[in-house]
Each structure stands twice: as structure tokens, then as C-alpha cells.
Design a protein around this motif. Structure first.
Motif, mmCIF file in Angstrom:
data_model
loop_
_atom_site.group_PDB
_atom_site.id
_atom_site.type_symbol
_atom_site.label_atom_id
_atom_site.label_comp_id
_atom_site.label_asym_id
_atom_site.label_seq_id
_atom_site.Cartn_x
_atom_site.Cartn_y
_atom_site.Cartn_z
ATOM 1 N N PHE A 128 -31.020 28.384 47.679
ATOM 2 C CA PHE A 128 -31.229 27.429 46.588
ATOM 3 C C PHE A 128 -32.654 26.874 46.613
ATOM 4 O O PHE A 128 -33.282 26.680 45.572
ATOM 5 N N GLU A 129 -33.153 26.626 47.821
ATOM 6 C CA GLU A 129 -34.489 26.059 47.947
ATOM 7 C C GLU A 129 -35.540 26.977 47.349
ATOM 8 O O GLU A 129 -36.509 26.519 46.731
ATOM 9 N N ALA A 130 -35.348 28.275 47.482
ATOM 10 C CA ALA A 130 -36.323 29.236 46.972
ATOM 11 C C ALA A 130 -36.432 29.193 45.449
ATOM 12 O O ALA A 130 -37.473 29.555 44.882
ATOM 13 N N PHE A 131 -35.367 28.741 44.776
ATOM 14 C CA PHE A 131 -35.368 28.696 43.314
ATOM 15 C C PHE A 131 -35.775 27.330 42.771
ATOM 16 O O PHE A 131 -35.662 27.091 41.561
ATOM 17 N N GLY A 132 -36.245 26.439 43.644
ATOM 18 C CA GLY A 132 -36.585 25.081 43.227
ATOM 19 C C GLY A 132 -37.492 24.989 42.010
ATOM 20 O O GLY A 132 -37.180 24.281 41.039
ATOM 21 N N VAL A 170 -35.797 26.366 38.477
ATOM 22 C CA VAL A 170 -34.773 25.602 37.759
ATOM 23 C C VAL A 170 -35.410 24.519 36.882
ATOM 24 O O VAL A 170 -34.842 24.116 35.869
ATOM 25 N N PHE A 171 -36.617 24.073 37.268
ATOM 26 C CA PHE A 171 -37.319 23.129 36.388
ATOM 27 C C PHE A 171 -37.753 23.832 35.104
ATOM 28 O O PHE A 171 -37.660 23.253 34.013
ATOM 29 N N VAL A 172 -38.229 25.058 35.229
ATOM 30 C CA VAL A 172 -38.578 25.848 34.044
ATOM 31 C C VAL A 172 -37.352 26.030 33.160
ATOM 32 O O VAL A 172 -37.423 25.898 31.929
ATOM 33 N N LEU A 173 -36.209 26.298 33.776
ATOM 34 C CA LEU A 173 -34.963 26.426 33.022
ATOM 35 C C LEU A 173 -34.640 25.135 32.284
ATOM 36 O O LEU A 173 -34.237 25.160 31.112
ATOM 37 N N THR A 193 -35.096 20.520 41.665
ATOM 38 C CA THR A 193 -36.549 20.707 41.740
ATOM 39 C C THR A 193 -37.218 19.602 42.548
ATOM 40 O O THR A 193 -38.118 19.857 43.360
ATOM 41 N N LEU A 194 -36.788 18.369 42.332
ATOM 42 C CA LEU A 194 -37.381 17.248 43.055
ATOM 43 C C LEU A 194 -37.089 17.358 44.555
ATOM 44 O O LEU A 194 -37.951 17.032 45.383
ATOM 45 N N SER A 195 -35.907 17.841 44.900
ATOM 46 C CA SER A 195 -35.573 18.052 46.319
ATOM 47 C C SER A 195 -36.485 19.106 46.929
ATOM 48 O O SER A 195 -36.965 18.958 48.065
ATOM 49 N N TRP A 196 -36.709 20.180 46.184
ATOM 50 C CA TRP A 196 -37.611 21.245 46.661
ATOM 51 C C TRP A 196 -39.025 20.698 46.864
ATOM 52 O O TRP A 196 -39.658 20.954 47.898
ATOM 53 N N TYR A 197 -39.515 19.929 45.902
ATOM 54 C CA TYR A 197 -40.887 19.425 45.973
ATOM 55 C C TYR A 197 -41.054 18.394 47.090
ATOM 56 O O TYR A 197 -41.978 18.478 47.914
ATOM 57 N N LEU A 198 -40.148 17.419 47.143
ATOM 58 C CA LEU A 198 -40.278 16.351 48.130
ATOM 59 C C LEU A 198 -40.011 16.844 49.548
ATOM 60 O O LEU A 198 -40.508 16.259 50.509
ATOM 61 N N ALA A 238 -27.224 16.400 56.924
ATOM 62 C CA ALA A 238 -27.578 17.781 56.586
ATOM 63 C C ALA A 238 -28.862 18.209 57.288
ATOM 64 O O ALA A 238 -29.827 17.454 57.368
ATOM 65 N N SER A 239 -28.844 19.429 57.790
ATOM 66 C CA SER A 239 -30.035 19.968 58.448
ATOM 67 C C SER A 239 -31.063 20.361 57.390
ATOM 68 O O SER A 239 -30.735 21.012 56.403
ATOM 69 N N GLY A 240 -32.315 19.960 57.617
ATOM 70 C CA GLY A 240 -33.368 20.287 56.658
ATOM 71 C C GLY A 240 -33.464 19.226 55.574
ATOM 72 O O GLY A 240 -32.457 18.717 55.081
ATOM 73 N N SER A 241 -34.677 18.908 55.216
ATOM 74 C CA SER A 241 -34.885 17.835 54.246
ATOM 75 C C SER A 241 -34.429 18.231 52.844
ATOM 76 O O SER A 241 -34.018 17.377 52.066
ATOM 77 N N PHE A 242 -34.472 19.532 52.495
ATOM 78 C CA PHE A 242 -34.051 19.946 51.156
ATOM 79 C C PHE A 242 -32.571 19.633 50.927
ATOM 80 O O PHE A 242 -32.195 19.041 49.919
ATOM 81 N N GLY A 243 -31.719 20.040 51.864
ATOM 82 C CA GLY A 243 -30.301 19.767 51.720
ATOM 83 C C GLY A 243 -29.998 18.288 51.717
ATOM 84 O O GLY A 243 -29.141 17.817 50.956
ATOM 85 N N SER A 244 -30.696 17.537 52.557
ATOM 86 C CA SER A 244 -30.500 16.091 52.605
ATOM 87 C C SER A 244 -30.898 15.438 51.289
ATOM 88 O O SER A 244 -30.183 14.586 50.756
#
Length: 359
Positions: free
Chosen positions: A62-66, A69-72, A114-119, A289-295
Motif C-alpha cells: 500500500f505504501e508504494a502506491f501512496g 492514490v492522490f492522483v486518483l 497519501t498523507l500517511s505515505w508522505y509524512l 503498528a510497525s512502521g510509521s506508514f501503518g501507524s
């Protein structure tokens, strides 16, 4: 502890779906027709299938598509402005025969994603204005497109999601000031961007007697319906305000008032307790959750549910202005259900990587 399918996410979801279907069946039966309950069963099945499918995908995928999904999200908002159908003054729906879809509900989840991916890429960095301004630019782009519909309630939810996630990343006094300033600017600027009927809604929220038969009518009828149920309610299909159509939009915006009227304080209170259990679990996943993206993803979905529940229940009780935000997993409509289940599926994926709690 959180490995596999988490029952503390699944069970509240199933209970809310069940409540929704029962209440919608009551409305359909008492009004002598309609297929709201049958449609809700279909939407719930689709939502649960999406939840199950997403929960077995790795969070890293999911993180790779961050960014995409904003473009979508942008494409969906542009498409609905160009090709969408106007309902109740808002150009916010794609309609194909008996099927309608409101893309702004999915956009909220895309923005969290997207915000999770960026932050998540700022993990461990010290405070900086640059990431805040860049993320704010993303927010402005989406809010601007949503306001063109216009959909003030959804645009404010996007602002709430952004503020909540920014504060999570940088818990400093600077950010408290940013939140306060953001709220003030949003209120002042937003007032002048509102259409006349939206301004009237806010004014009648503060004083429903200003227009009791116009913009204040919905609020007054919802308060009457909720209060008339007493402790145990009038019974399914026996609520006069909802069944005799005094209460408008009883299957969507004001479904909590139907619950209060027909199932009483006990029924409405139970629904809120179920939401609290779900919110508690989302908060737990966001911390473990492990990893900041999931959190961050879990935290964003928590804000999404908390905001929409508070605003929807608040407007049913006359404590918040009428904004048209649905009650997640309960209000009739596939758009909100599918978006909510996608969000929960993303959280369930993150929950499978959660660290054990320290004892």
C-alpha cells in the motif's frame, strides 16, 4: 495479539451493519415499499469483501502506491465536476441507472493514504515548515475541488484529517498554534465561500427558531424524533416522526434520529458504545503498528471515523450544523460503506504487523 483478522475491528463493523439493515428494513416496511435494506445488504457484502481482501495485503504494498492514490483522488473530483449529476444542489455523484457513487467519500481515504505515505518519510526529523506547507498544498487542491461541488461538510473533514495527522507527526507548541490558526482561517475564509443556503444552515444551527419551517426544520424534527423515543424507544416501524416523513433524509443524514426514536436511549447509546470500541481499537493499532506508514494510516482512519460520527450524531441532536456527512457503516448508501471498509481493511493490514503490548 493483533495477528490475523482482528475481532475487535470485525465485530463492531458487523454490529453496525446489522443495526443499519434492521433500521432500514423498518423504514422500508413502514413506508410500504423501498429497497434500502436490500441494497444495504449488497453494499455491506461488497464492503466486507474489500475489507477481507485488503487485510491480507502487506502494508508495504500500500505504501508504494501512496502518490498514485492522490492522483486518483484528483481525477475522481475533476470527473464528477465534469460528468457528475447534481443532487440536492451538489454536483457530487456518478449515476449509472439505479447505481450512484459519491467519489468524495473515497477521496477522504485516498487523502489519508497519501498523507500517511508522505509524512512517514519525515519519521524522526525535527520540526520543519516545508513538509507542512507541501502537505497543506495537497489539502488545498482537494478542498478547492470539493468546494466547487459544493460540499462543505466533506471539505471540512479533509481539513480535520490534515490537522490531526500533522499534529501527530510533530507534537510541539508550534503545531498547537498552527491548529488554532488553521481553525480560525478556515472559519473566516470558509464563511465567505459558503452558498447562501449553507450560511443559513449555520445560522439556524445556532438558532433553529430563525427559520423553523425552512432551514431549521430538519434540526427541529431530528431533535423531536430522538427525544420522543425515551429510554426504550417506540419500537421498530412505529416512530411517527420518521415513518410519517416529518423527519427528512431519515435513511441517510438523520438515521441516528430514527434509531433514537425507535430503539430509544438504550439503542442509540449502544450504537455509540460500539463506535467507541472500534475507535479504541483503531487507536491501539495506530500506537502499536510497525512502521510509521501503518501507524499514520490507522491514525488517519481513526480521525475519519471520529469526525464523521461526532458531526453526524451532533447534527441529529442539534449540537452541530447540518452538513450532510453520513454515519459510517450505518447510513444508507454504498459510497460511505465502501470507503469505510477500505479504510478498515488498510488498518487491519497494519494491525497484522503490530508489536506486542508491553506488560
Amino acid at each position: 495479539m493483533l495477528q490475523g483478522i482482528d475481532p475487535w475491528i470485525v465485530i463492531p463493523t458487523l454490529l453496525l451493519f446489522t443495526t443499519s439493515i434492521v433500521v432500514l428494513f423498518s423504514i422500508d416496511h413502514a413506508t410500504g415499499g423501498g429497497d434500502r435494506a436490500a441494497k444495504q445488504v449488497i453494499f455491506a457484502a461488497i464492503g466486507l469483501a474489500l475489507f477481507a481482501g485488503l487485510s491480507f495485503i502487506r502494508t508495504a504494498t500500500f505504501e508504494a502506491f501512496g502518490p498514485w492514490v492522490f492522483v486518483l483522488a484528483v481525477l475522481l473530483l475533476l470527473a464528477v465536476l465534469l460528468f457528475g449529476q447534481t443532487i440536492n444542489g451538489t454536483t457530487g455523484w456518478f449515476v449509472l441507472g439505479p447505481i450512484s457513487f459519491q467519489p468524495v467519500e473515497l477521496v477522504k481515504i485516498c487523502f489519508i493514504w497519501t498523507l500517511s505515505w508522505y509524512l512517514s518519510r519525515l519519521d524522526g526529523q525535527t520540526f520543519s515548515w516545508k513538509p507542512i506547507l507541501l502537505s497543506f498544498a495537497l489539502l488545498v487542491g482537494l478542498v478547492g475541488l470539493v468546494l466547487l461541488q459544493p460540499d462543505f461538510g466533506s471539505s471540512m473533514m479533509l481539513v480535520a484529517i490534515w490537522l490531526g495527522m500533522i499534529v501527530l507527526v510533530h507534537r510541539t507548541k508550534w503545531h498547537l498554534g498552527i491548529v488554532a490558526l488553521g481553525i480560525v482561517v478556515t472559519v473566516v475564509v470558509g464563511w465567505f465561500l459558503l452558498a447562501d443556503y449553507q450560511q443559513n444552515r449555520l445560522l439556524t444551527f445556532m438558532n433553529p427558531d430563525l427559520d423553523p419551517l425552512g432551514s431549521g426544520y430538519n434540526v427541529q424534527q431530528s431533535i423531536i424524533a430522538t427525544g420522543s423515543g425515551g429510554w426504550f424507544g417506540r419500537g421498530l416501524g412505529l416512530g411517527p416522526q420518521s415513518q410519517l416523513h416529518f423527519l427528512p433524509e431519515q435513511s441517510t443524514d438523520f438515521i441516528f434520529s430514527v434509531i433514537g426514536e425507535e430503539l430509544g436511549f438504550l439503542g442509540g447509546g449502544t450504537v455509540l458504545v460500539v463506535y467507541l470500541v472500534l475507535l479504541w481499537r483503531l487507536n491501539l493499532v495506530s500506537r502499536l503498528a510497525s512502521g510509521s506508514f501503518g501507524s499514520l494510516m490507522a491514525h488517519g482512519v481513526l480521525i475519519y471515523f471520529l469526525g464523521q460520527v461526532c458531526i453526524n450524531v451532533g447534527m441529529n441532536l442539534g449540537l452541530a450544523p447540518v452538513t450532510g456527512l453520513p454515519l459510517p457503516l450505518v447510513s444508507a448508501g454504498g459510497s460511505s460503506i465502501i470507503a469505510s471498509c477500505i479504510g478498515l481493511g488498510l488498518v487491519q493490514s497494519a494491525a497484522k504487523t503490530a508489536r506486542p503490548r508491553q506488560t
